[in-house]
Structure formats: C-alpha cells, structure tokens
Design a protein around this motif. Structure first.
Motif, PDB file in Angstrom:
ATOM      1  N   MET A 151     -47.622 -22.430  30.750  1.00 21.29           N
ATOM      2  CA  MET A 151     -48.235 -22.176  32.048  1.00 21.29           C
ATOM      3  C   MET A 151     -48.178 -20.690  32.384  1.00 21.29           C
ATOM      4  N   GLU A 152     -47.051 -20.090  32.014  1.00 23.61           N
ATOM      5  CA  GLU A 152     -46.896 -18.651  32.245  1.00 23.61           C
ATOM      6  C   GLU A 152     -47.993 -17.878  31.493  1.00 23.61           C
ATOM      7  N   TYR A 153     -48.270 -18.307  30.302  1.00 22.13           N
ATOM      8  CA  TYR A 153     -49.307 -17.655  29.484  1.00 22.13           C
ATOM      9  C   TYR A 153     -50.716 -18.144  29.817  1.00 22.13           C
ATOM     10  N   ARG A 154     -50.791 -18.995  30.785  1.00 20.70           N
ATOM     11  CA  ARG A 154     -52.071 -19.593  31.188  1.00 20.70           C
ATOM     12  C   ARG A 154     -52.788 -20.261  30.032  1.00 20.70           C
ATOM     13  N   ILE A 155     -52.002 -20.823  29.143  1.00 23.17           N
ATOM     14  CA  ILE A 155     -52.600 -21.665  28.108  1.00 23.17           C
ATOM     15  C   ILE A 155     -52.986 -22.988  28.774  1.00 23.17           C
ATOM     16  N   ARG A 156     -52.101 -23.477  29.602  1.00 22.01           N
ATOM     17  CA  ARG A 156     -52.425 -24.650  30.415  1.00 22.01           C
ATOM     18  C   ARG A 156     -51.955 -24.424  31.827  1.00 22.01           C
ATOM     19  N   SER A 157     -52.525 -25.191  32.754  1.00 22.74           N
ATOM     20  CA  SER A 157     -52.172 -24.939  34.148  1.00 22.74           C
ATOM     21  C   SER A 157     -51.704 -26.201  34.866  1.00 22.74           C
ATOM     22  N   ARG A 158     -51.733 -27.359  34.185  1.00 24.37           N
ATOM     23  CA  ARG A 158     -51.312 -28.580  34.862  1.00 24.37           C
ATOM     24  C   ARG A 158     -50.194 -29.271  34.092  1.00 24.37           C
ATOM     25  N   THR A 159     -49.332 -29.956  34.848  1.00 25.59           N
ATOM     26  CA  THR A 159     -48.228 -30.652  34.189  1.00 25.59           C
ATOM     27  C   THR A 159     -48.716 -31.990  33.637  1.00 25.59           C
TER      28      THR A 159
ATOM     29  N   THR B 210     -60.137 -31.291  29.535  1.00 31.06           N
ATOM     30  CA  THR B 210     -60.741 -30.607  30.669  1.00 31.06           C
ATOM     31  C   THR B 210     -59.730 -29.653  31.311  1.00 31.06           C
ATOM     32  N   ALA B 211     -58.468 -30.097  31.328  1.00 33.71           N
ATOM     33  CA  ALA B 211     -57.426 -29.271  31.946  1.00 33.71           C
ATOM     34  C   ALA B 211     -57.156 -28.003  31.141  1.00 33.71           C
ATOM     35  N   LEU B 212     -57.639 -27.973  29.889  1.00 31.51           N
ATOM     36  CA  LEU B 212     -57.395 -26.794  29.058  1.00 31.51           C
ATOM     37  C   LEU B 212     -58.589 -25.829  29.031  1.00 31.51           C
ATOM     38  N   LEU B 213     -59.676 -26.210  29.743  1.00 35.34           N
ATOM     39  CA  LEU B 213     -60.896 -25.393  29.687  1.00 35.34           C
ATOM     40  C   LEU B 213     -60.682 -23.945  30.138  1.00 35.34           C
ATOM     41  N   ASP B 214     -59.687 -23.752  31.014  1.00 38.35           N
ATOM     42  CA  ASP B 214     -59.445 -22.390  31.517  1.00 38.35           C
ATOM     43  C   ASP B 214     -58.385 -21.659  30.706  1.00 38.35           C
ATOM     44  N   CYS B 215     -58.109 -22.182  29.537  1.00 39.13           N
ATOM     45  CA  CYS B 215     -57.082 -21.585  28.669  1.00 39.13           C
ATOM     46  C   CYS B 215     -57.330 -20.082  28.466  1.00 39.13           C
ATOM     47  N   SER B 216     -56.240 -19.332  28.420  1.00 42.95           N
ATOM     48  CA  SER B 216     -56.365 -17.875  28.291  1.00 42.95           C
ATOM     49  C   SER B 216     -56.820 -17.436  26.907  1.00 42.95           C
ATOM     50  N   TYR B 217     -56.766 -18.361  25.926  1.00 40.10           N
ATOM     51  CA  TYR B 217     -57.186 -17.986  24.572  1.00 40.10           C
ATOM     52  C   TYR B 217     -58.681 -18.283  24.413  1.00 40.10           C
ATOM     53  N   GLY B 218     -59.473 -17.228  24.284  1.00 41.56           N
ATOM     54  CA  GLY B 218     -60.934 -17.348  24.280  1.00 41.56           C
ATOM     55  C   GLY B 218     -61.491 -18.328  23.247  1.00 41.56           C
ATOM     56  N   PRO B 219     -61.091 -18.212  21.967  1.00 40.62           N
ATOM     57  CA  PRO B 219     -61.664 -19.108  20.957  1.00 40.62           C
ATOM     58  C   PRO B 219     -61.425 -20.589  21.275  1.00 40.62           C
TER      59      PRO B 219
ATOM     60  N   GLY C  46     -56.683 -12.743  34.299  1.00 49.25           N
ATOM     61  CA  GLY C  46     -57.566 -13.850  33.925  1.00 49.25           C
ATOM     62  C   GLY C  46     -58.461 -13.519  32.745  1.00 49.25           C
ATOM     63  N   GLU C  47     -58.114 -12.467  31.992  1.00 53.01           N
ATOM     64  CA  GLU C  47     -58.925 -12.143  30.819  1.00 53.01           C
ATOM     65  C   GLU C  47     -58.676 -13.143  29.706  1.00 53.01           C
ATOM     66  N   LYS C  48     -59.628 -13.202  28.777  1.00 51.50           N
ATOM     67  CA  LYS C  48     -59.462 -14.077  27.616  1.00 51.50           C
ATOM     68  C   LYS C  48     -58.926 -13.261  26.441  1.00 51.50           C
ATOM     69  N   ILE C  49     -57.965 -13.830  25.750  1.00 52.37           N
ATOM     70  CA  ILE C  49     -57.395 -13.188  24.566  1.00 52.37           C
ATOM     71  C   ILE C  49     -58.210 -13.635  23.339  1.00 52.37           C
ATOM     72  N   GLU C  50     -58.474 -12.712  22.432  1.00 56.19           N
ATOM     73  CA  GLU C  50     -59.238 -13.052  21.224  1.00 56.19           C
ATOM     74  C   GLU C  50     -58.345 -12.996  19.982  1.00 56.19           C
ATOM     75  N   ALA C  51     -58.850 -13.602  18.906  1.00 59.91           N
ATOM     76  CA  ALA C  51     -58.031 -13.790  17.703  1.00 59.91           C
ATOM     77  C   ALA C  51     -57.479 -12.485  17.138  1.00 59.91           C
ATOM     78  N   ALA C  52     -58.288 -11.412  17.207  1.00 55.06           N
ATOM     79  CA  ALA C  52     -57.866 -10.159  16.583  1.00 55.06           C
ATOM     80  C   ALA C  52     -56.986  -9.320  17.506  1.00 55.06           C
ATOM     81  N   ASP C  53     -56.813  -9.775  18.750  1.00 55.07           N
ATOM     82  CA  ASP C  53     -56.012  -8.998  19.710  1.00 55.07           C
ATOM     83  C   ASP C  53     -54.520  -9.102  19.407  1.00 55.07           C
ATOM     84  N   TRP C  54     -53.797  -8.103  19.869  1.00 53.12           N
ATOM     85  CA  TRP C  54     -52.340  -8.223  19.801  1.00 53.12           C
ATOM     86  C   TRP C  54     -51.900  -9.348  20.717  1.00 53.12           C
ATOM     87  N   MET C  55     -50.956 -10.158  20.264  1.00 53.29           N
ATOM     88  CA  MET C  55     -50.385 -11.192  21.120  1.00 53.29           C
ATOM     89  C   MET C  55     -48.925 -11.386  20.749  1.00 53.29           C
ATOM     90  N   PRO C  56     -48.100 -11.768  21.737  1.00 51.49           N
ATOM     91  CA  PRO C  56     -46.691 -12.007  21.426  1.00 51.49           C
ATOM     92  C   PRO C  56     -46.562 -13.172  20.445  1.00 51.49           C
TER      93      PRO C  56
END
Lengths: 342, 125, 311
Positions: free
Chosen positions: C214-222, C140-149, C16-26
């Motif tokens: 959803m796998e990347y927890r960018i969004r969690s609802r269909t 609102t459904a995107l508020l928990d997005c894994s991307y911090g910014p 449940g960590e937040k990813i930041e812009a400068a972090d490595w990401m796929p």
C-alpha cells in the motif's frame, strides 16, 4: 441420410421451417436463438425448393461431411488448450479451434434450413454411424508433430474443397466458402510454418514429423472420399469438381511444403473410393455382415459392388473407436438430461 | 537517450535462449496510427507476427500489425519528466489561447468559426 | 546515492506517477511486484485447467465456443502477465522457463480456487460467475497500481473479463431457470465453492508485505475491503436466483455496514495453496509439467529451425 438418422426426411422447399421437429430437441437445447443470431445465415432454402430428392440427399450428405470435419477437428484442437508448446501458441491455436467450430455451426445451420434437425441436436445427438467426418480428424492428438502435420494436410484439403465450393450452385455453400477461405488462410499459413520449422530443425523434430507423415498417410484416401453421393454432387453442380481434380490441387498445395521441410514426398495413397476391397478403419477386414466394431450398427454407407460388401470409412459412417470416445465425452452433460436447456 | 528502454519493457536480453522479445503494434483502421499493445516472446519476426495476431488482435478490428525487436527500439527514459517539460506559456499555439475571438466577433455581429464546423461543411456537403 | 534514488522514487510514487520496467526501483518494490504478478500470471494459466476440462463436454455449440474463448482469454492473460513478470525478473537473471518451472517446484503459488475439483457443468458455471467475479474485484482494485506495465495489462484484462462476467451469468441463469436436477446441481456447486471464494481474498489481517504494497501504491485496498465488496455485490444475486448460501451466520450488519460471515478454514485452505495438497493440485501441476516438459523439443526445434534458416 446422415443428418436426420433414419426416416427423418424433410419436405424440400420448406423455407425456414423445420418440419416435424416434434422431438422437442431443438427447443430443449435452448440456445437456438443465440446461435442463429451469431451465425451468418446460410441461404440454402431457395435452392431446396424443387430440388430433386437425390440432389437434396447429396447436399445433406456433403453438408454433414463439412460440418462434421470442422466440428471434430475443432474439438480435437480444443484438447490442446493449456498444453501447447508455449503460451503464445496456446492462444493462437485456440483461435483456430474456435474458427473450425464456428464453420461447423454455419454448415449445421444450413442443414437446419434444409429441414434437418437443430444444430445442437446434429452436433451432439447423432450416433457415429450418422457422422460423415474423415477418419483423419477424429484420431486422437498424439504429439505436436502429428497435430500440426494432420492439421496442415487437412487445412490444405479444406482450402481446396472450399475453393471448389465457391462455384457451387448452392448459394449457402458458395457464399460460406468465400468467407471461410479468408479465415482458413491464416490456419494454413500457421500450420505450414510449423511443418517447415519442424522439418528444418532436423533431429528429433524431423524424426517425429516423419513418423507423423507415416501415421497420416493411410488416412488420406478416406479424407479425399467425397461420399456416397459424389457423382450427384458433381452432376448437380453442388460440388462442381471431381475428387481427382481436388486431389491434384491438394498435391500442388502440400508437396512444395514437404520439399521445403526436407520430407521426401511419399506419393499418393491408392484412391480408396474406386476400390472394391473391404476397407475399414484400423485395417481390420470386416466380414460380409459389415457390423462395425464398437458401434454394433450396420452403417448406412455399406454398398454392394460385385457381390461383395464394400465398406468405406468416415464419409460412409464407419468410424474408429476414437470417435466413440470423443462423442462420449462431448455428450456427457447433454446426454443424461434430454429435456434440459443448457 | 538509449536503446532497449521501451515504454513497458526492460533490457534487451532474451527471456529464453534463441528467442527474443518483440513489441507488438496494432493498427485498428487505416486512419489510426499503430498502437503499442504489448509484447510476445518468439524465435523470429515471422513467428512473432503469427502469434501476435491472436494474442493481441483476436477481438476488435485490425488492418495491420507490426512487431519490432525490443532491442531495436530507442526510447527516452521513462522517469525523465524534464525531457518533455513545457514551463512557459505556449497558449499562442493552441486554440485555448484565442478564446477572446468569439467575444470580439460579436462586436462585428458575426460568429467565430470552429474547425469542426468547417469540416462538417466541406465534407458533409 | 541509493538514498537519493530512493527518495526520488518515493516522490514519484507519491505524485501518482507510474514506474516503468527500465526505471530504478528499490529491491523490495521489485520483489513484491514480481511475487504478485508471477502468482497472478500462474493463477491465470492454472485457472484454465478446471474450465478446460469442460470444453470438450460443453453441452451446446454456443457454450463450447464461449468456453473455448474464455479459457483462451485466461491463457492470454497469463501471457500478458508473464511478459510483465519476465521483464521484472530479467535483472535477477531469471527467464520465462524459470518462472514456469517454479510452478512445478512449488516455488510459486497459485490461487486456492484452482486447486479444487469442478465435477459438474454447474461448477464450470460457478467458476465463470463467482470465481471470475471475485477475480474481477481483486483485479479492478489493482488498476491504479503504481507499476505502469502491470496497470496497462490490467486494463486489457478487465476489458476482457467483462465478457467472462456475461459468460458466467449466462450459464448460471440457464441452470437457475432449468429443471429441478439442474438447480440442484447448481446448489451443490455453490456449496462446494463458497468457503474457497471467501478464502480467495486472503486473511483479514493486514500483513507487513500488504502494508508495504500500500505504501508503494501497488495496491490500495485491504483483503477484507475487497471481500466485503464481493459479498455486497454477489450475495443478493446468489439469493435472487434461488440459491442458499451455506453459511447460517452470514448477514449484513446495518450498524457497521459490514457483512459478518463464518470464517473459512484459513489453516486448511492455506495449506492447500502452500503445499499444493488440494484435491486437484497434483493433477493440474502435472498437466502444466506435461505442457512444459513434453513440448520442450518443440521449443528447441523452433530455435534450431531459426538457426537453420539463417545459414
């Protein structure tokens, strides 16, 4: 009378009452309580008590000049929404537009307290001939250079005028002016920064800026006109400085910025108010009858001097087609449904 | 540790020639610290300040604004949790480490004090 | 190496960590996010146009001010989101100007609702109430997005949307309380917008990229979950103000706990978004082009002025 149109004079001294507003327009607009709650309450009424009719008339005229300038400028500004040079500027420019309209609301409220019509009725229902805004602010936006240069010279005038009004004997004007000056500071700073930047950039930007100066300059005399009641405004202490003092202060504000921007100082235009020539928007001479093209009405600002009709511009209700077009758009929703609330 | 890796940002390259990313910090009152609220793209610090005023402080109160060129910010890497780790007991430096004081005061028929109480007393009087 | 980075990245996502812009990401994480946020940013900016048309025509001073503030917020949201998208695009060598130009070339899409006409004041009301209402639900459904910014910007956006919600409701309530002509205007506007509102949430099937998000927890609802939430919140209120929803099949199924509705024309509305062939698509893209191209000299001037000031 600019505010009420013909024959809508209100009894002076009617504090907080809107006499004879049987036209139902104020209630029909429906938004009155919210506007009143949000706007600072101008305190004109105590002054209106026992005010000589000519002073009251002068005050109403000045309030219309102030309100109409701000509303028209804010309206023109708002047309830039979504079209400014960059998204950051879009947001900043929109705040300025909102400030201008907010100031207009304050002056319209002050008019209402003097017994004039509801602010929405004043803003939306008056014909061009009853409007007292300067021609400069009704002109269409043209390019960004014209927009920021026009805004800069207008804001400088507004600041000078507001500074004078802080010493007004009318509390609503003095108090309102102090508060508005605080907001206008940012407007002036922002526009000044734009003018300097376009000037310093040289090339196309400077060419456009120079063209904007040429377009703005002929409208300055009209901007500086304090209207048909200028003498009364001064003698009654409503606007306790004469136009020439304001113009000097305006030059002191504007000229250094021109110099820093590499724009040669064009000098001051002839002081239109003192002239006896027939002056109309667009430069066309209106023969004796002084019927204004596009409106078909004889403006109430027609005065006779030396046997010749002298028609001045915006402050006397003589406007350009740009204002007709602006008002046509502004009243598109409210116009066809006079009894509806919105 | 490196520069250009601000909390919500990426590298230092300008997103438009002649422009730079400026991070914006708003101070909402004199007793609050400046808080990072976002960034703007601007040709100079002067412009950044002017547009930041409306892009980030058009609602609510503000008493001061900072804009800082992103490339001038040094930051810890966001994904290095170890940098901030506290593995062993540090309750000795926290209020929660002294919860038994209250019970022990009772033996002396007195009550433990709290900081809030003292502040109310001293400032309220 | 990449495998280790990927494993570490996924472990962070799962914690449940937040990813930041400068972090490595796929790469696909970056691409999915960029596509989502770029479209979101552009939709905010393009979404300003249908309402902007009503600012000069707003019927009272109060409405004029509130609509100006609301459209300004939309552009402001566009700014916030663009900055997030720009930071994601930067390693790909793409700048704000590229992202804005993508609107003109059709490389980036914007929400279907902003391709449509808003011919009456009631349309401005419906946009404020229901289009914003739908957008509030998806945001609102995107508020928990894994991307911090993105998550941080969304918090600010949602806070400002709470004003938009009141603004839209206020216009609607006034029209609903108004004259028969006003109520009719409102009813017609609802009929114009209803199908597009259902379409707004996207097709019910969960696509591969939706699954990945959803796998990347960018969004969690269909899409369908969000559409159901919209219907549950808004259908009763729409009916409460005396409006008829133009769908005879619309009903709440007590057994399944779900709304059934007539499916929007996925093909027609989808083409509108894909090919920019809605009734107002070209005109609004034209406005954006005007803002971008006609003002290019202004942006250049700022850069030149900056250089002039330095020498």
């Amino acid at each position: 009378m600019c505010a009420g149109g013909e024959g809508k004079s209100a009894a002076p001294g009617a504090r907080g009452m809107a006499p004879e507003v049987s036209a139902a327009a104020p209630e029909a607009r429906g938004m009155a309580p919210e506007v009143s709650a949000a706007a600072p309450q101008p305190a004109v009424a105590p002054e209106a008590r026992g005010m000589a009719p000519e002073v009251r008339a002068a005050l109403v005229d000045l309030l219309c000049q102030l309100a109409d300038d701000e509303l028209t400028m804010g309206h023109r500004d708002s047309q830039w929404l979504g079209l400014a040079p960059d998204v950051e500027e879009d947001v900043a420019f929109s705040s300025i537009a909102q400030d201008e309209v907010g100031h207009a609301v304050y002056f319209f409220e002050a008019l209402r307290q003097l017994g004039e019509d509801h602010p929405d009725a004043l803003a939306f229902d008056r014909p061009p001939a009853a409007r007292r805004n300067a021609l400069l602010v009704e002109r269409s936006n043209s390019d960004w250079a014209y927009t920021v240069l026009r805004h800069f010279v207008y804001d400088a005038w507004d600041a000078v005028r507001l500074r004078a009004l802080t010493a007004s004997r009318v509390p609503a004007l003095a108090q309102g002016a102090v508060r508005m000056l605080r907001e206008e500071r940012y407007h002036l700073l922002h526009m000044e920064t734009w003018v300097r930047a376009l000037g310093q950039a040289g090339g196309e930007a400077l060419d456009r800026l120079t063209a904007a100066v040429r377009a703005v300059w002929p409208d300055l005399g009209d901007l500086f006109d304090l209207g048909a009641h200028a003498d009364t405004l001064l003698s009654a202490g409503v606007l306790p400085q004469p136009a020439d003092a304001l113009v000097r202060a305006w030059v002191a504000e504007v000229r250094p910025v021109f110099e820093a921007s590499g724009i040669p100082w064009p000098g001051l235009p002839d002081p239109a108010p003192a002239s006896t020539e027939v002056v109309v928007p667009g430069g066309a001479v209106v023969p004796g009858g002084a019927v204004v093209p596009g409106t078909g009405v004889v403006p109430d600002g027609v005065v006779v001097s030396g046997g010749r009709p002298v028609v001045f511009g915006g402050r006397r209700g003589v406007h350009t087609e740009a204002l007709d077009e602006l008002l046509g758009e502004m009243t598109q929703v409210s116009g066809p449904h006079p009894s509806a609330r919105w | 540790m490196r520069s250009g890796g601000v909390a919500n940002g990426a590298g230092a390259a300008a997103s438009r020639p002649g422009h730079e990313v400026y991070e914006v910090f708003v101070q909402s009152s004199a007793l609050e610290p400046h808080t990072h609220v976002g960034s703007v793209l601007a040709p100079s610090a002067e412009w950044a300040l002017q547009v930041a005023r409306e892009n980030f402080a058009r609602r609510g109160t503000a008493v001061n604004l900072w804009v800082v060129r992103r490339r001038d910010i040094a930051a810890t890497p966001a994904d290095d949790g170890d940098f901030f780790v506290r593995e062993f007991d540090r309750t000795y430096r926290e209020v929660s480490g002294y919860s038994d004081n209250a019970r022990r005061w009772k033996r002396f028929k007195a009550r433990a004090m709290t900081m809030d109480e003292v502040m109310d007393d001293v400032r309220g009087g | 190496m990449t495998q280790t980075l990927y494993t570490r990245f996924m472990a962070r996502i799962e914690r449940g960590e937040k990813i930041e812009a400068a972090d490595w990401m796929p790469d696909d994480y970056r691409q999915l996010l960029l596509r989502l946020i770029h479209m979101h940013a552009v939709s905010e900016i393009m979404g300003a146009y249908p309402e902007k048309e009503w600012v000069p025509r707003a019927p009272t001073l109060r409405r004029k001010l509130s609509l100006m503030a609301k459209v300004q917020d939309e552009i402001g949201h566009g700014q916030l989101l663009l900055r997030v998208a720009e930071d994601l695009a930067e390693p790909l060598g793409r700048t704000r100007d590229d992202l804005m130009r993508d609107v003109m070339t059709g490389r980036v899409k914007f929400h279907n609702v902003f391709h449509l006409e808003a011919p009456t004041w009631a349309d401005a009301g419906i946009i404020g109430w229901l289009v914003d209402g739908a957008a509030i639900i998806t945001q609102t459904a995107l508020l928990d997005c894994s991307y911090g910014p993105y998550a941080r910007v969304l918090r600010r956006i949602c806070a400002e949307e709470s004003f938009h919600m009141q603004h839209g409701e206020s216009i609607i309530l006034t029209l609903a309380e108004g004259t028969p002509a006003q109520r009719e205007m409102l009813q017609e506007a609802l009929e114009r917008w209803w199908e597009a509102l259902l379409f707004f949430f996207g097709p019910p099937e969960v696509t591969a990229s939706a699954r990945k998000m959803m796998e990347y927890r960018i969004r969690s609802r269909t899409n369908e979950e969000l559409r159901q939430k919209f219907l549950s919140r808004y259908v009763p209120r729409i009916r409460a103000v005396g409006l008829r929803i133009p769908d005879s099949r619309l009903r709440f199924d007590e057994e399944t706990g779900r709304w059934t509705y007539t499916e929007p024309d996925w093909e027609r509305l989808g083409r509108m978004v894909r090919e920019n062939d809605g009734p107002k698509s070209r005109e609004r893209i034209g406005l954006r082009r005007r803002a971008h191209e006609e003002q290019a000299w202004v942006r250049d001037a700022l850069v030149r002025a900056g250089h002039a000031a330095m020498v």
